[in-house]
Scaffold this active site. Structure first.
Site, PDB file in Angstrom:
ATOM      1  N   ASP A  46       0.835  -1.209   0.000  1.00 13.79           N
ATOM      2  CA  ASP A  46       0.000   0.000   0.000  1.00 13.79           C
ATOM      3  C   ASP A  46       0.871   1.262   0.000  1.00 13.79           C
ATOM      4  O   ASP A  46       0.355   2.382  -0.018  1.00 13.79           O
ATOM      5  CB  ASP A  46      -1.024  -0.006   1.140  1.00 13.79           C
ATOM      6  CG  ASP A  46      -0.392  -0.073   2.513  1.00 13.79           C
ATOM      7  OD1 ASP A  46       0.847  -0.161   2.619  1.00 13.79           O
ATOM      8  OD2 ASP A  46      -1.161  -0.043   3.501  1.00 13.79           O
ATOM      9  N   SER A  47       2.199   1.074  -0.065  1.00 17.61           N
ATOM     10  CA  SER A  47       3.091   2.198  -0.388  1.00 17.61           C
ATOM     11  C   SER A  47       2.694   2.750  -1.755  1.00 17.61           C
ATOM     12  O   SER A  47       3.088   3.866  -2.111  1.00 17.61           O
ATOM     13  CB  SER A  47       4.557   1.742  -0.388  1.00 17.61           C
ATOM     14  OG  SER A  47       4.731   0.577  -1.143  1.00 17.61           O
ATOM     15  N   LYS A 113      -1.092  -9.330   3.112  1.00 18.75           N
ATOM     16  CA  LYS A 113      -0.309  -8.854   4.263  1.00 18.75           C
ATOM     17  C   LYS A 113      -1.157  -7.838   5.000  1.00 18.75           C
ATOM     18  O   LYS A 113      -1.904  -7.078   4.384  1.00 18.75           O
ATOM     19  CB  LYS A 113       1.009  -8.239   3.787  1.00 18.75           C
ATOM     20  CG  LYS A 113       1.797  -7.519   4.863  1.00 18.75           C
ATOM     21  CD  LYS A 113       3.236  -7.245   4.447  1.00 18.75           C
ATOM     22  CE  LYS A 113       3.462  -5.958   3.702  1.00 18.75           C
ATOM     23  NZ  LYS A 113       3.007  -4.729   4.372  1.00 18.75           N
ATOM     24  N   GLU A 182       9.681  -4.067   9.856  1.00 15.43           N
ATOM     25  CA  GLU A 182      10.024  -2.749   9.314  1.00 15.43           C
ATOM     26  C   GLU A 182      10.601  -1.850  10.404  1.00 15.43           C
ATOM     27  O   GLU A 182       9.965  -1.629  11.448  1.00 15.43           O
ATOM     28  CB  GLU A 182       8.778  -2.091   8.688  1.00 15.43           C
ATOM     29  CG  GLU A 182       9.105  -0.731   8.089  1.00 15.43           C
ATOM     30  CD  GLU A 182       8.127  -0.238   7.052  1.00 15.43           C
ATOM     31  OE1 GLU A 182       7.084  -0.902   6.821  1.00 15.43           O
ATOM     32  OE2 GLU A 182       8.395   0.826   6.450  1.00 15.43           O
TER      33      GLU A 182
HETATM   34  O1  KIV Z   1       3.603  -1.072   1.459  1.00 12.05           O
HETATM   35  C1  KIV Z   1       4.757  -1.508   1.343  1.00 12.05           C
HETATM   36  O2  KIV Z   1       5.460  -1.283   0.347  1.00 12.05           O
HETATM   37  C2  KIV Z   1       5.295  -2.298   2.438  1.00 12.05           C
HETATM   38  C3  KIV Z   1       6.765  -2.593   2.425  1.00 12.05           C
HETATM   39  C4  KIV Z   1       7.535  -1.368   2.699  1.00 12.05           C
HETATM   40  C5  KIV Z   1       7.115  -3.661   3.368  1.00 12.05           C
HETATM   41  O3  KIV Z   1       4.581  -2.667   3.306  1.00 12.05           O
END
Ligand code: KIV
Length: 257
Positions: A46-47, A113, A182
């Protein structure tokens, strides 16, 4: 497709043998590049919110947006396992967690996730019971960044260390196939890695995790204005890209009478 398809089991089998490389993808072309490089775990993170959609943080990302981008990644049919993030407030109850996870699986995710440990254990158990592979996420939790004190390293005091150890064990017992750590202090990340049977995949958490995950644009240096401290891109590809675009534009201007 480059090789045989990865599964949660093939990811798990790497623990103690081979470091797990994981990178983010949000669209078809990047998923193709990761596949060509043989990356075994592809995260539709979700980045997405900051990297692609221009939001200030991940809390603005919707389930529809995650499904849209997961489908684009899945269309590339990478051999890497495609895991998608359950976005902010899409897993408040076990029922909602399963509905949201099924939506991402229908879009092409092979696992999901979500952020949190014991606090979301009923949701994790429900997702696993529904037959959907689950990847945990502990330490600095971007979805809680507004309430959780910002992007700070976790595990610095005894209370945080003990909570991280207990959360990691709980996720392992609930059936998670791995845990992203993280911004956890390297010592605590190493301790968790020794403690749990499932792989730990670190980001800014030192070298002793079972694998490493990065936001791909950080690795390539194409993020427009921010490079996190834990990554030093070999080259800022964004400068090369701007140079190529400018070169093309200037070439057009010269041809004009
Ligand atoms: O959203 C994302 O890209 C992540 C990674 C930084 C682990 O959760």
């Amino acid at each position: 497709m480059s090789e045989a398809r990865e599964t949660p089991q093939t990811i798990q089998q790497r623990k103690g043998c081979e470091s797990i490389a994981a990178l983010t993808a949000y669209d078809f072309p990047m998923a193709k590049l990761l596949d060509a490089a043989g990356v075994p775990l592809v995260l539709v993170g979700d980045s997405l919110g900051m990297v692609v959609l221009g939001y200030p943080d991940t809390t603005h990302v919707t389930l529809d947006e995650m499904a849209h981008h997961t489908a684009a990644v899945a269309r590339a049919m990478p051999s890497g396992l495609v895991v998608a993030d359950l976005p902010y407030q899409s897993y408040e109850t076990p029922e909602e967690a399963v509905t949201s996870a099924k939506c991402l699986v229908a879009a092409g995710a092979e696992g999901v996730k979500a952020e949190g440990g014991q606090a979301i254990l009923p949701q994790v158990e429900a997702i696993v019971a529904a037959g959907i592979p689950f990847l945990g996420h502990l330490g600095m939790l971007p979805q809680s960044v507004v309430d959780g004190g910002g992007y700070r390293i976790k595990g610095r005091d005894d209370e945080q260390r003990e909570a991280l150890l207990a959360d990691s064990q709980a996720l392992g017992q609930a059936g998670a196939f791995g845990i992203v750590l993280e911004l956890v202090t390297p010592t605590v990340a190493a301790e968790i890695t020794r403690l749990v049977d499932i792989p730990t995949i670190g980001i800014g958490s030192g070298d002793d995790c079972d694998g490493q995950i990065l936001v791909t644009t950080d690795l390539l240096g194409t993020s427009p204005d921010f490079i996190p401290r834990h990554i030093r891109p070999e080259e800022l590809l964004r400068d090369r890209m701007v140079g190529m675009i400018r070169g093309w534009k200037n070439g057009l201007a010269k041809r004009k009478p």
